[in-house]
Design an enzyme around this catalytic site. Structure first.
Site, PDB file in Angstrom:
ATOM      1  N   HIS A   1      -3.086  -5.692  10.770  1.00 14.14           N
ATOM      2  CA  HIS A   1      -3.965  -6.727  10.225  1.00 14.14           C
ATOM      3  C   HIS A   1      -3.865  -8.044  10.991  1.00 14.14           C
ATOM      4  O   HIS A   1      -3.446  -9.058  10.431  1.00 14.14           O
ATOM      5  CB  HIS A   1      -3.614  -6.986   8.751  1.00 14.14           C
ATOM      6  CG  HIS A   1      -3.751  -5.791   7.860  1.00 14.14           C
ATOM      7  ND1 HIS A   1      -3.192  -5.734   6.589  1.00 14.14           N
ATOM      8  CD2 HIS A   1      -4.398  -4.618   8.035  1.00 14.14           C
ATOM      9  CE1 HIS A   1      -3.487  -4.565   6.043  1.00 14.14           C
ATOM     10  NE2 HIS A   1      -4.211  -3.866   6.892  1.00 14.14           N
TER      11      HIS A   1
ATOM     12  N   ASN B   1      -5.595  -5.708   2.248  1.00 14.25           N
ATOM     13  CA  ASN B   1      -6.206  -5.210   3.485  1.00 14.25           C
ATOM     14  C   ASN B   1      -7.496  -5.995   3.736  1.00 14.25           C
ATOM     15  O   ASN B   1      -8.268  -6.229   2.823  1.00 14.25           O
ATOM     16  CB  ASN B   1      -6.496  -3.721   3.340  1.00 14.25           C
ATOM     17  CG  ASN B   1      -5.319  -2.981   2.722  1.00 14.25           C
ATOM     18  OD1 ASN B   1      -4.965  -3.253   1.586  1.00 14.25           O
ATOM     19  ND2 ASN B   1      -4.723  -2.104   3.468  1.00 14.25           N
TER      20      ASN B   1
ATOM     21  N   GLU C   1       0.858  -1.193   0.000  1.00 15.23           N
ATOM     22  CA  GLU C   1       0.000   0.000   0.000  1.00 15.23           C
ATOM     23  C   GLU C   1       0.893   1.241   0.000  1.00 15.23           C
ATOM     24  O   GLU C   1       1.852   1.305   0.767  1.00 15.23           O
ATOM     25  CB  GLU C   1      -0.866  -0.105   1.259  1.00 15.23           C
ATOM     26  CG  GLU C   1      -1.484   1.150   1.751  1.00 15.23           C
ATOM     27  CD  GLU C   1      -2.075   0.942   3.176  1.00 15.23           C
ATOM     28  OE1 GLU C   1      -2.469  -0.194   3.539  1.00 15.23           O
ATOM     29  OE2 GLU C   1      -2.116   1.928   3.909  1.00 15.23           O
TER      30      GLU C   1
HETATM   31  P1  FAE Z   1     -12.567  -5.222  14.951  1.00 14.44           P
HETATM   32  O1  FAE Z   1     -12.930  -4.259  13.891  1.00 14.44           O
HETATM   33  O2  FAE Z   1     -11.233  -5.089  15.603  1.00 14.44           O
HETATM   34  O3  FAE Z   1     -13.718  -5.131  16.060  1.00 14.44           O
HETATM   35  C1  FAE Z   1     -13.665  -5.807  17.280  1.00 14.44           C
HETATM   36  C2  FAE Z   1     -14.445  -4.999  18.305  1.00 14.44           C
HETATM   37  O4  FAE Z   1     -14.695  -5.801  19.442  1.00 14.44           O
HETATM   38  C3  FAE Z   1     -13.716  -3.758  18.798  1.00 14.44           C
HETATM   39  O5  FAE Z   1     -14.577  -2.652  18.761  1.00 14.44           O
HETATM   40  C4  FAE Z   1     -13.313  -4.116  20.237  1.00 14.44           C
HETATM   41  O6  FAE Z   1     -13.255  -2.989  21.095  1.00 14.44           O
HETATM   42  C5  FAE Z   1     -14.421  -5.076  20.629  1.00 14.44           C
HETATM   43  N1  FAE Z   1     -14.044  -6.063  21.643  1.00 14.44           N
HETATM   44  C6  FAE Z   1     -12.960  -6.878  21.631  1.00 14.44           C
HETATM   45  N2  FAE Z   1     -12.966  -7.698  22.701  1.00 14.44           N
HETATM   46  C7  FAE Z   1     -14.104  -7.396  23.404  1.00 14.44           C
HETATM   47  C8  FAE Z   1     -14.660  -7.900  24.616  1.00 14.44           C
HETATM   48  N3  FAE Z   1     -14.061  -8.884  25.306  1.00 14.44           N
HETATM   49  N4  FAE Z   1     -15.808  -7.355  25.065  1.00 14.44           N
HETATM   50  C9  FAE Z   1     -16.419  -6.355  24.381  1.00 14.44           C
HETATM   51  N5  FAE Z   1     -15.928  -5.836  23.219  1.00 14.44           N
HETATM   52  C10 FAE Z   1     -14.786  -6.367  22.738  1.00 14.44           C
HETATM   53  O7  FAE Z   1     -12.672  -6.716  14.454  1.00 14.44           O
HETATM   54  N6  FAE Z   1      -8.192  -2.970   6.972  1.00 14.44           N
HETATM   55  C11 FAE Z   1      -8.574  -2.744   5.694  1.00 14.44           C
HETATM   56  O8  FAE Z   1      -9.211  -3.606   5.075  1.00 14.44           O
HETATM   57  N7  FAE Z   1      -8.253  -1.558   5.066  1.00 14.44           N
HETATM   58  C12 FAE Z   1      -7.515  -0.584   5.672  1.00 14.44           C
HETATM   59  O9  FAE Z   1      -7.256   0.473   5.099  1.00 14.44           O
HETATM   60  C13 FAE Z   1      -7.092  -0.814   7.012  1.00 14.44           C
HETATM   61  N8  FAE Z   1      -6.332   0.099   7.680  1.00 14.44           N
HETATM   62  C14 FAE Z   1      -6.062  -0.088   9.016  1.00 14.44           C
HETATM   63  C15 FAE Z   1      -5.415   0.932   9.731  1.00 14.44           C
HETATM   64  C16 FAE Z   1      -5.250   0.813  11.109  1.00 14.44           C
HETATM   65  C17 FAE Z   1      -4.555   1.902  11.872  1.00 14.44           C
HETATM   66  C18 FAE Z   1      -5.725  -0.347  11.786  1.00 14.44           C
HETATM   67  C19 FAE Z   1      -5.573  -0.498  13.276  1.00 14.44           C
HETATM   68  C20 FAE Z   1      -6.344  -1.364  11.071  1.00 14.44           C
HETATM   69  C21 FAE Z   1      -6.520  -1.250   9.693  1.00 14.44           C
HETATM   70  N9  FAE Z   1      -7.186  -2.228   8.966  1.00 14.44           N
HETATM   71  C22 FAE Z   1      -7.498  -2.023   7.647  1.00 14.44           C
HETATM   72  C23 FAE Z   1      -7.604  -3.496   9.599  1.00 14.44           C
HETATM   73  C24 FAE Z   1      -9.111  -3.554   9.887  1.00 14.44           C
HETATM   74  O10 FAE Z   1      -9.537  -2.401  10.571  1.00 14.44           O
HETATM   75  C25 FAE Z   1      -9.381  -4.828  10.702  1.00 14.44           C
HETATM   76  O11 FAE Z   1      -9.003  -5.932   9.912  1.00 14.44           O
HETATM   77  C26 FAE Z   1     -10.849  -4.966  11.080  1.00 14.44           C
HETATM   78  O12 FAE Z   1     -11.287  -3.877  11.857  1.00 14.44           O
HETATM   79  C27 FAE Z   1     -11.089  -6.271  11.819  1.00 14.44           C
HETATM   80  O13 FAE Z   1     -12.484  -6.458  11.934  1.00 14.44           O
HETATM   81  P2  FAE Z   1     -13.066  -7.409  13.057  1.00 14.44           P
HETATM   82  O14 FAE Z   1     -14.526  -7.441  12.903  1.00 14.44           O
HETATM   83  O15 FAE Z   1     -12.321  -8.688  13.028  1.00 14.44           O
END
Ligand code: FAE
Length: 545
Positions: free
Chosen positions: A484, A522, A398
């Site tokens: 990721h 991503n 990227e």
């Molecule tokens: P996620 O979005 O992490 O959601 C999990 C949620 O569960 C969170 O809100 C937590 O606070 C909550 N949680 C966890 N444990 C508990 C618990 N025990 N009790 C209550 N709540 C809880 O999971 N991906 C892309 O495709 N494109 C991008 O451009 C991209 N850029 C990124 C830039 C940054 C800075 C970061 C950090 C990540 C990036 N990602 C990107 C990765 C992407 O955001 C990530 O793969 C997804 O958010 C994961 O989705 P999930 O549903 O697995």
């Protein structure tokens, strides 16, 4: 798609949901739903037909589809709702002057780019608070994750990339790829509000000079570049550039949240979920354990915290159907602990295994003085160097922004390499902590692959790496963090082929823990599409009366 057009496409239910999100914020509520303001206090054990843990991509899809099916659903999210303004009149703080809103209970920010000219100019002291970005530290790897209603969608770069079909099929051999590419990827993209930058504007705007410079360098090395879609509203971005809309992506906002322009999940899936009238979200509640009662229902214990992090209440919930959307770390940690402490003893050895970093490595290159990157840079990446077809060394890099407000001649990249290394989580009974067994040698594999590609690029352009961006004096590749996190409860291993957890009925996983450590791009579009597939199957087969 413009914001106006998007507004037209919002359903009445989505609008109702957005209103619920706003009123909850305004009245300081931690319970959000169409009836939130008038909801009665919960009983000692709060019973819901369905509970969803986490409100990121996997959790948001589950909540919407359950709500639409008429199933009363409670979402438990450990982060806060991001919808009230601070003293600066903004919901999120800026990246240049971060405050307590930036990071999850830290006293100093921990930005991925630690230094500039080896000086610690980037990180700032802040007050401890449930901020929007967390950096979870393990022995040899730290993982950035979003915290709040919307999970990672609040802090990510919005790149909405569909993986190469052949690589998806390689990673998910038991999933019907035709069905994914014909039904679930399009459904996910449409719901997420994916759009693409106008190529003519891209070619002419100062805000993407940094990308055009990187594209030229790649072309000089014979490397292919490709546009990538995003969920940031490019119509809005063009108005930012024209000076007719308040700047967000053009004001350096991204990892600590975007105040405008970003179609984060609270604007899409979660607004629609709340709009069904069947979904309620509790914020600042962290699920710490899961067990099963003798009648087959799941019993969850959750700690509700205040904004100082103090546990103000420990709550018990029970449900018939339990959906885990806590992300690769959150879900895996809950289930590893449940297996090892005996609360869900029938979980198999696939729980806690198959974790990877999507081969992430970050690096910077120094351009020649005539190859400027511009003082003004949009924070939403729109292009990648695509060398995935190179079977000897597959890399997708990227082209990342580095908006510092002055010309610095640095090209920054987040390389996604096909690193085959995987790690497992284990439970430390003395501390109660769940640990990750990732080693420095496993990171070195990603670095080696990224280096091969960028050595080639540097050689073709007579350029060098930057040595001053990642703390220590000689560090070129940031090999100690990932954006990721993937895996931990891999599809088909810890679960069946639809995310049903093996050993337990009516227990499901819908998040990034299902993806086996690598997806080549991503990941959030893949996570969303897989969750859509799981929900379609589960609602058709498991919840019928
Ligand atoms: P996620 O979005 O992490 O959601 C999990 C949620 O569960 C969170 O809100 C937590 O606070 C909550 N949680 C966890 N444990 C508990 C618990 N025990 N009790 C209550 N709540 C809880 O999971 N991906 C892309 O495709 N494109 C991008 O451009 C991209 N850029 C990124 C830039 C940054 C800075 C970061 C950090 C990540 C990036 N990602 C990107 C990765 C992407 O955001 C990530 O793969 C997804 O958010 C994961 O989705 P999930 O549903 O697995």
């Amino acid at each position: 798609m413009t914001a106006k057009l998007m507004q037209h496409q919002l359903t009445r239910r989505q609008i109702l949901g957005m209103v619920a999100l706003q009123t909850a914020a305004a009245s300081g509520l931690t319970r959000i739903g169409l009836q939130s303001a008038h909801a009665a206090e919960p009983a000692a054990v709060d019973n819901s037909p369905a509970i969803v843990v986490g409100s990121g991509y996997g959790g948001a899809v589950a909540a919407l589809r359950l709500g639409q099916a008429g199933i009363r659903t409670l979402v438990l999210e450990m982060g806060r709702l991001w919808n009230t303004t601070g003293s600066d009149g903004k919901v999120f703080c800026s990246t240049s002057a971060p405050d307590q809103r930036s990071m999850w209970f830290r006293t100093r920010t921990e930005a991925p780019l630690a230094t500039f000219l080896w000086l610690d100019l980037v990180n700032k002291d802040i007050g401890a608070y449930p901020g929007v970005l967390d950096r979870v530290h393990y022995d040899n790897m730290s993982v950035y994750v979003g915290r709040g209603v919307g999970g990672g969608s609040l802090v990510n770069g919005g790149m909405a990339v569909t993986p190469l079909k052949s690589y998806f099929a390689e990673q998910f051999p038991t999933v019907d790829a035709d069905e994914m590419y014909g039904t679930y990827f399009p459904r996910a993209r449409s719901m997420l509000g994916v759009n693409t930058v106008d190529p003519a504007w891209f070619e002419s705007t100062e805000w993407y000079q940094f990308t055009r410079t990187s594209r030229k360098a790649a072309a000089n090395a014979g490397l292919k570049t490709t546009f990538v879609p995003n969920v940031y509203d490019f119509g809005y971005m063009q108005r930012e550039a024209a000076g007719t809309a308040t700047k967000s992506a053009l004001a350096g906002e991204v990892i600590y949240g975007n105040n405008y322009g970003k179609r984060s999940l609270d604007k899409t899936y979660l607004a629609a979920a709340l709009g069904t009238g069947n979904v309620t979200i509790h914020t600042l509640e962290k699920v710490r354990s899961v067990t099963r009662a003798s009648d087959g229902s799941y019993v969850l214990t959750a700690d509700r915290i205040d904004t100082t992090g103090k546990v103000v209440e420990t709550k018990q919930y029970s449900c018939t159907y339990l959906f885990l959307g806590g992300g690769s770390l959150g879900t895996t940690e809950l289930l590893v602990r449940a297996r090892e402490t005996g609360t869900l003893p029938a979980l198999n050895a696939g729980v806690g295994a198959g974790w990877g970093t999507n081969g992430n490595t970050m690096l910077g290159r120094a351009n020649h003085i005539w190859d400027t990157v511009g003082a003004n840079q949009a924070t939403m990446p729109v292009m990648g160097i695509d060398d995935w077809a190179n079977t000897a060394n597959p890399v997708f890099a990227e082209i990342a922004p580095l908006p510092m407000g002055f010309e610095h001649w640095i090209s920054l990249y987040l390389a996604i390499t096909k690193n085959p290394e995987r790690a497992s989580f284990s439970y430390d009974s003395s501390s109660g902590a769940v640990k990750l067994g990732w080693t420095a040698a496993q990171s070195a594999v990603s670095v080696g692959m990224a280096k091969k590609l960028f050595d080639r690029l540097n050689a073709a352009n007579a350029t060098i790496y930057r040595y001053d961006l990642f703390g220590s004096t000689s560090k070129v590749f940031a090999d100690d963090f990932t954006y990721h996190p993937l895996g931990g409860c891999v599809l088909g291993k810890a679960t069946d082929d639809y995310g049903r957890v093996k050993g337990y009925s009516r227990l499901y996983i819908t998040d990034g823990s299902l993806v086996p450590g690598s997806i080549g791009v991503n990941p959030f579009v893949t996570i969303t599409a897989l969750a859509e597939r799981t929900m379609a199957r589960v609602l058709a087969e498991d919840t019928a009366p």
